[in-house]
Design a protein around this motif. Structure first.
Motif, PDB file in Angstrom:
ATOM      1  N   ASP A   1     -86.707  39.515  83.259  1.00  0.00           N
ATOM      2  CA  ASP A   1     -86.585  39.643  84.705  1.00  0.00           C
ATOM      3  C   ASP A   1     -85.174  40.057  85.091  1.00  0.00           C
ATOM      4  O   ASP A   1     -84.981  40.921  85.960  1.00  0.00           O
ATOM      5  N   ARG A   2     -84.170  39.473  84.443  1.00  0.00           N
ATOM      6  CA  ARG A   2     -82.772  39.864  84.700  1.00  0.00           C
ATOM      7  C   ARG A   2     -82.554  41.333  84.371  1.00  0.00           C
ATOM      8  O   ARG A   2     -81.889  42.056  85.118  1.00  0.00           O
ATOM      9  N   GLU A   3     -83.081  41.760  83.245  1.00  0.00           N
ATOM     10  CA  GLU A   3     -82.919  43.153  82.830  1.00  0.00           C
ATOM     11  C   GLU A   3     -83.564  44.095  83.841  1.00  0.00           C
ATOM     12  O   GLU A   3     -83.001  45.134  84.189  1.00  0.00           O
ATOM     13  N   GLN A   4     -84.729  43.732  84.347  1.00  0.00           N
ATOM     14  CA  GLN A   4     -85.410  44.561  85.339  1.00  0.00           C
ATOM     15  C   GLN A   4     -84.603  44.619  86.633  1.00  0.00           C
ATOM     16  O   GLN A   4     -84.445  45.686  87.239  1.00  0.00           O
ATOM     17  N   GLN A   5     -84.061  43.495  87.063  1.00  0.00           N
ATOM     18  CA  GLN A   5     -83.235  43.487  88.269  1.00  0.00           C
ATOM     19  C   GLN A   5     -81.978  44.328  88.083  1.00  0.00           C
ATOM     20  O   GLN A   5     -81.551  45.044  88.994  1.00  0.00           O
ATOM     21  N   PHE A   6     -81.366  44.234  86.913  1.00  0.00           N
ATOM     22  CA  PHE A   6     -80.169  45.021  86.626  1.00  0.00           C
ATOM     23  C   PHE A   6     -80.487  46.516  86.657  1.00  0.00           C
ATOM     24  O   PHE A   6     -79.733  47.316  87.215  1.00  0.00           O
ATOM     25  N   THR A   7     -81.617  46.912  86.086  1.00  0.00           N
ATOM     26  CA  THR A   7     -82.024  48.318  86.088  1.00  0.00           C
ATOM     27  C   THR A   7     -82.281  48.798  87.517  1.00  0.00           C
ATOM     28  O   THR A   7     -81.853  49.897  87.902  1.00  0.00           O
ATOM     29  N   GLU A   8     -82.930  48.004  88.329  1.00  0.00           N
ATOM     30  CA  GLU A   8     -83.178  48.368  89.720  1.00  0.00           C
ATOM     31  C   GLU A   8     -81.875  48.489  90.499  1.00  0.00           C
ATOM     32  O   GLU A   8     -81.712  49.382  91.336  1.00  0.00           O
ATOM     33  N   LEU A   9     -80.922  47.608  90.221  1.00  0.00           N
ATOM     34  CA  LEU A   9     -79.624  47.677  90.879  1.00  0.00           C
ATOM     35  C   LEU A   9     -78.883  48.949  90.497  1.00  0.00           C
ATOM     36  O   LEU A   9     -78.277  49.610  91.353  1.00  0.00           O
ATOM     37  N   GLU A  10     -78.928  49.316  89.226  1.00  0.00           N
ATOM     38  CA  GLU A  10     -78.280  50.564  88.786  1.00  0.00           C
ATOM     39  C   GLU A  10     -78.907  51.774  89.469  1.00  0.00           C
ATOM     40  O   GLU A  10     -78.202  52.688  89.904  1.00  0.00           O
ATOM     41  N   LEU A  11     -80.246  51.786  89.563  1.00  0.00           N
ATOM     42  CA  LEU A  11     -80.926  52.903  90.228  1.00  0.00           C
ATOM     43  C   LEU A  11     -80.557  52.965  91.709  1.00  0.00           C
ATOM     44  O   LEU A  11     -80.345  54.047  92.274  1.00  0.00           O
ATOM     45  N   GLN A  12     -80.441  51.817  92.347  1.00  0.00           N
ATOM     46  CA  GLN A  12     -80.079  51.786  93.758  1.00  0.00           C
ATOM     47  C   GLN A  12     -78.645  52.291  93.948  1.00  0.00           C
ATOM     48  O   GLN A  12     -78.372  53.067  94.867  1.00  0.00           O
ATOM     49  N   GLN A  13     -77.724  51.877  93.086  1.00  0.00           N
ATOM     50  CA  GLN A  13     -76.338  52.338  93.193  1.00  0.00           C
ATOM     51  C   GLN A  13     -76.235  53.832  92.927  1.00  0.00           C
ATOM     52  O   GLN A  13     -75.488  54.545  93.603  1.00  0.00           O
ATOM     53  N   ALA A  14     -77.015  54.303  91.967  1.00  0.00           N
ATOM     54  CA  ALA A  14     -76.973  55.725  91.655  1.00  0.00           C
ATOM     55  C   ALA A  14     -77.513  56.543  92.827  1.00  0.00           C
ATOM     56  O   ALA A  14     -76.990  57.623  93.131  1.00  0.00           O
ATOM     57  N   SER A  15     -78.529  56.059  93.484  1.00  0.00           N
ATOM     58  CA  SER A  15     -79.075  56.799  94.620  1.00  0.00           C
ATOM     59  C   SER A  15     -78.107  56.787  95.797  1.00  0.00           C
ATOM     60  O   SER A  15     -78.026  57.745  96.561  1.00  0.00           O
ATOM     61  N   LEU A  16     -77.342  55.718  95.952  1.00  0.00           N
ATOM     62  CA  LEU A  16     -76.351  55.658  97.024  1.00  0.00           C
ATOM     63  C   LEU A  16     -75.184  56.602  96.753  1.00  0.00           C
ATOM     64  O   LEU A  16     -74.604  57.173  97.683  1.00  0.00           O
ATOM     65  N   LEU A  17     -74.813  56.732  95.505  1.00  0.00           N
ATOM     66  CA  LEU A  17     -73.693  57.611  95.145  1.00  0.00           C
ATOM     67  C   LEU A  17     -74.106  59.073  95.103  1.00  0.00           C
ATOM     68  O   LEU A  17     -73.256  59.951  94.984  1.00  0.00           O
ATOM     69  N   GLY A  18     -75.366  59.354  95.173  1.00  0.00           N
ATOM     70  CA  GLY A  18     -75.838  60.724  95.212  1.00  0.00           C
ATOM     71  C   GLY A  18     -76.145  61.308  93.856  1.00  0.00           C
ATOM     72  O   GLY A  18     -76.364  62.510  93.731  1.00  0.00           O
ATOM     73  N   ALA A  19     -76.184  60.523  92.845  1.00  0.00           N
ATOM     74  CA  ALA A  19     -76.516  61.036  91.518  1.00  0.00           C
ATOM     75  C   ALA A  19     -78.020  61.267  91.465  1.00  0.00           C
ATOM     76  O   ALA A  19     -78.793  60.596  92.142  1.00  0.00           O
ATOM     77  N   PRO A  20     -78.454  62.232  90.662  1.00  0.00           N
ATOM     78  CA  PRO A  20     -79.895  62.455  90.559  1.00  0.00           C
ATOM     79  C   PRO A  20     -80.567  61.232  89.918  1.00  0.00           C
ATOM     80  O   PRO A  20     -80.046  60.668  88.963  1.00  0.00           O
TER      81      PRO A  20
END
Length: 105
Positions: A79-98
Motif C-alpha cells: 500500500d505504501r509503494e502504491q501511494q508513493f507511485t501515485e504521489l510521483e505521478l501527481q508531482q510529475a503531472s504538476l511539473l509538466g513532465a509527460p
C-alpha cells in the motif's frame, strides 16, 4: 383387638424388596447390550469431537498469528509503494513532465 385398616386415605404401593430382582421393562432395556454399546459410542463420539475442536482451535491460532506476522506487513508495504507511485505521478503531472505508465512487475 386386631389392627383394622384405616378407612379412606391413600394406599401406597408396596415397596420392592432388595432381594427381588427388578424385572420392569425399563430396567431390561437400560441393561441391554445394545444400550450399553450406544452409550459407549456416544462417549467415544464426544471424546473425538472434543479433540477435533481443540486441534482445530490450535490450527486456527497458528494460521492467524502467521498471517499477522507475515502477510499484514507485506500488505502495508504494498500500500505504501502504491501511494508513493501515485504521489510521483501527481508531482510529475504538476511539473509538466509527460505521464509515464506505472511499471507493474
Amino acid at each position: 383387638m386386631a389392627a383394622q385398616p384405616r378407612r379412606g386415605g391413600i394406599s401406597l404401593p408396596e415397596r420392592r424388596s432388595a432381594s427381588k430382582p427388578d424385572s420392569s421393562i425399563i430396567a431390561r432395556i437400560t441393561s441391554s447390550p445394545i444400550v450399553s454399546r450406544g452409550k459407549q459410542a456416544a462417549c467415544d463420539a464426544a471424546f473425538v469431537s472434543k479433540k477435533l475442536l481443540r486441534s482445530t482451535g490450535k490450527a486456527a491460532w497458528i494460521a492467524g498469528t502467521t498471517f499477522l506476522i507475515l502477510v499484514v506487513p507485506l500488505i502495508i508495504e504494498m500500500d505504501r509503494e502504491q501511494q508513493f507511485t501515485e504521489l510521483e505521478l501527481q508531482q510529475a503531472s504538476l511539473l509538466g513532465a509527460p505521464p509515464t505508465a506505472p511499471a507493474h512487475p
